[in-house]
Design an enzyme around this catalytic site. Structure first.
Site, PDB file in Angstrom:
ATOM      1  N   GLY A   1       0.817  -1.015  -0.100  1.00  0.00           N
ATOM      2  CA  GLY A   1       0.006  -0.069   0.065  1.00  0.00           C
ATOM      3  C   GLY A   1       0.842   1.161  -0.039  1.00  0.00           C
ATOM      4  O   GLY A   1       2.036   1.207   0.242  1.00  0.00           O
ATOM      5  N   ASN A   2       0.141   2.214  -0.084  1.00  0.00           N
ATOM      6  CA  ASN A   2       0.961   3.742  -0.124  1.00  0.00           C
ATOM      7  C   ASN A   2       1.889   3.809   1.062  1.00  0.00           C
ATOM      8  O   ASN A   2       2.718   4.362   1.146  1.00  0.00           O
ATOM      9  CB  ASN A   2      -0.077   4.856  -0.311  1.00  0.00           C
ATOM     10  CG  ASN A   2      -0.314   4.685  -1.815  1.00  0.00           C
ATOM     11  OD1 ASN A   2       0.270   5.042  -2.774  1.00  0.00           O
ATOM     12  ND2 ASN A   2      -1.583   4.749  -1.912  1.00  0.00           N
TER      13      ASN A   2
ATOM     14  N   ASP B   1      -5.120  -2.866  -5.738  1.00  0.00           N
ATOM     15  CA  ASP B   1      -5.614  -3.152  -4.535  1.00  0.00           C
ATOM     16  C   ASP B   1      -7.259  -3.017  -4.863  1.00  0.00           C
ATOM     17  O   ASP B   1      -7.930  -3.912  -4.146  1.00  0.00           O
ATOM     18  CB  ASP B   1      -5.640  -1.775  -3.610  1.00  0.00           C
ATOM     19  CG  ASP B   1      -5.522  -0.449  -4.086  1.00  0.00           C
ATOM     20  OD1 ASP B   1      -5.728  -0.167  -5.489  1.00  0.00           O
ATOM     21  OD2 ASP B   1      -6.006   0.480  -3.314  1.00  0.00           O
TER      22      ASP B   1
ATOM     23  N   ASP C   1     -12.993   0.757   1.557  1.00  0.00           N
ATOM     24  CA  ASP C   1     -11.608   0.579   2.066  1.00  0.00           C
ATOM     25  C   ASP C   1     -10.922   1.721   2.754  1.00  0.00           C
ATOM     26  O   ASP C   1     -10.774   2.704   1.986  1.00  0.00           O
ATOM     27  CB  ASP C   1     -10.928  -0.079   1.019  1.00  0.00           C
ATOM     28  CG  ASP C   1      -9.257  -0.496   1.518  1.00  0.00           C
ATOM     29  OD1 ASP C   1      -8.943  -0.289   2.740  1.00  0.00           O
ATOM     30  OD2 ASP C   1      -8.672  -1.239   0.884  1.00  0.00           O
TER      31      ASP C   1
ATOM     32  N   THR D   1      -4.865   4.827   2.898  1.00  0.00           N
ATOM     33  CA  THR D   1      -4.237   6.308   2.575  1.00  0.00           C
ATOM     34  C   THR D   1      -5.399   7.124   1.756  1.00  0.00           C
ATOM     35  O   THR D   1      -5.573   8.102   2.352  1.00  0.00           O
ATOM     36  CB  THR D   1      -3.118   5.902   1.683  1.00  0.00           C
ATOM     37  OG1 THR D   1      -2.164   5.060   2.401  1.00  0.00           O
ATOM     38  CG2 THR D   1      -2.479   7.502   1.855  1.00  0.00           C
TER      39      THR D   1
ATOM     40  N   THR E   1      -9.902  22.821  20.882  1.00  0.00           N
ATOM     41  CA  THR E   1      -9.660  22.529  19.319  1.00  0.00           C
ATOM     42  C   THR E   1      -9.631  21.112  19.065  1.00  0.00           C
ATOM     43  O   THR E   1     -10.102  20.645  18.174  1.00  0.00           O
ATOM     44  CB  THR E   1      -8.367  23.214  19.232  1.00  0.00           C
ATOM     45  OG1 THR E   1      -8.645  24.556  19.421  1.00  0.00           O
ATOM     46  CG2 THR E   1      -7.929  23.081  17.719  1.00  0.00           C
TER      47      THR E   1
END
Length: 262
Positions: free
Chosen positions: A11-12, A113, A133, A136, A188
């Site tokens: 994967g990335n 993928d 999925d 990334t 925040t």
């Protein structure tokens, strides 16, 4: 022990290695995806982990690779040739056949993928699927009634969105992804976590609803990827969660190609 299949999903962000003995996955390992990693480095890392799991007596006889990072494939090919004496089957290459060919616009190159998730989802649940999925990128893959990939949607990934928010706004910190106690944050960090968590709940719900409306028939929604269980807490986003969907798809594609050769 005889020869086994090594399935590699690049994967990335991360790369996953899994050992399949023909009936079950014996072990899986995860490492950061790095283009510079050599075949020798892969082997030292993998053989050490196999030994720690008591798998050092097995022989890797076959390898299948799915990679969203093309530059990594060369060193994986060298790994297979030098240490396993085999030629890997690479998803997306002409020699790797698919159980069902994708139905997309001519000239379109579908990510490996997504092809693997399609094959794995169809084998487990049949057709008419939406595979979501959380990687990334957050992707939605539509699987036809016959198991063909028919297109989908690509949205920024959750962690990618948080990183971009942090880098573009100097006053905003980098925060973890978690389900907030309430929608309206009072600081925040809570505000950012609520925006990302409930924002992605809305994104997934809305896109899936529009896909179902466009297809005009019942569709099962499969969730996969590391963050899928977290978002399932907020709403019943998926009919099923499959942690090893990609690995299952790699095994399905490998088995299909092996049967073609027999």
């Amino acid at each position: 022990m005889g020869g086994v299949l090594l399935a590699i999903d690049v994967g990335n962000t991360n790369t996953v290695f899994a050992i399949w003995d023909g009936s079950s996955i014996l072990a899986t390992w995860r490492t950061a995806t790095e283009v510079q990693r050599t075949a020798d480095q892969y082997y030292v890392w993998l053989s050490t982990l196999m030994k720690l799991r008591g798998l050092d007596d097995i022989r890797v006889a076959e390898v299948i690779v799915s990679s969203t990072v093309p530059r990594v494939v060369f060193n994986l090919r060298v790994l297979c040739n030098r240490y396993f004496d085999c030629r890997p089957l690479v998803v997306g290459k002409p020699e790797c056949r698919l159980p069902s060919e994708p139905r997309v616009d001519p000239g379109t190159q579908v990510g490996p993928d997504r092809l693997v998730n399609t094959a794995g989802g169809f084998d487990l649940y049949g057709g008419d699927l939406v595979v979501v999925d959380f990687g990334t990128a957050t992707t939605f893959d539509v699987v036809g009634s016959d198991g063909a990939y028919e297109g989908g949607v690509i949205a920024p990934g959750v962690n990618l969105s948080l990183q971009a928010l942090h880098e573009a706004a100097a006053a905003l910190p980098l925060v973890d992804v978690t389900m907030p106690a309430q929608v309206v944050g009072r600081n925040t960090v809570d505000c950012m976590q609520s925006g990302v968590f409930w924002g992605y709940i809305g994104l997934v719900t809305g896109i899936v609803a529009r896909i179902k409306e466009e297809r005009a028939r019942p569709m099962k929604v499969i969730g996969t990827g590391g963050l899928a269980p977290l978002f399932q807490q907020g709403d019943a986003l998926f009919d099923v969660f499959e942690d090893n969907l990609t690995m299952h798809g790699l095994i399905v594609i490998h088995t299909y190609n092996k049967e073609l050769q027999e």
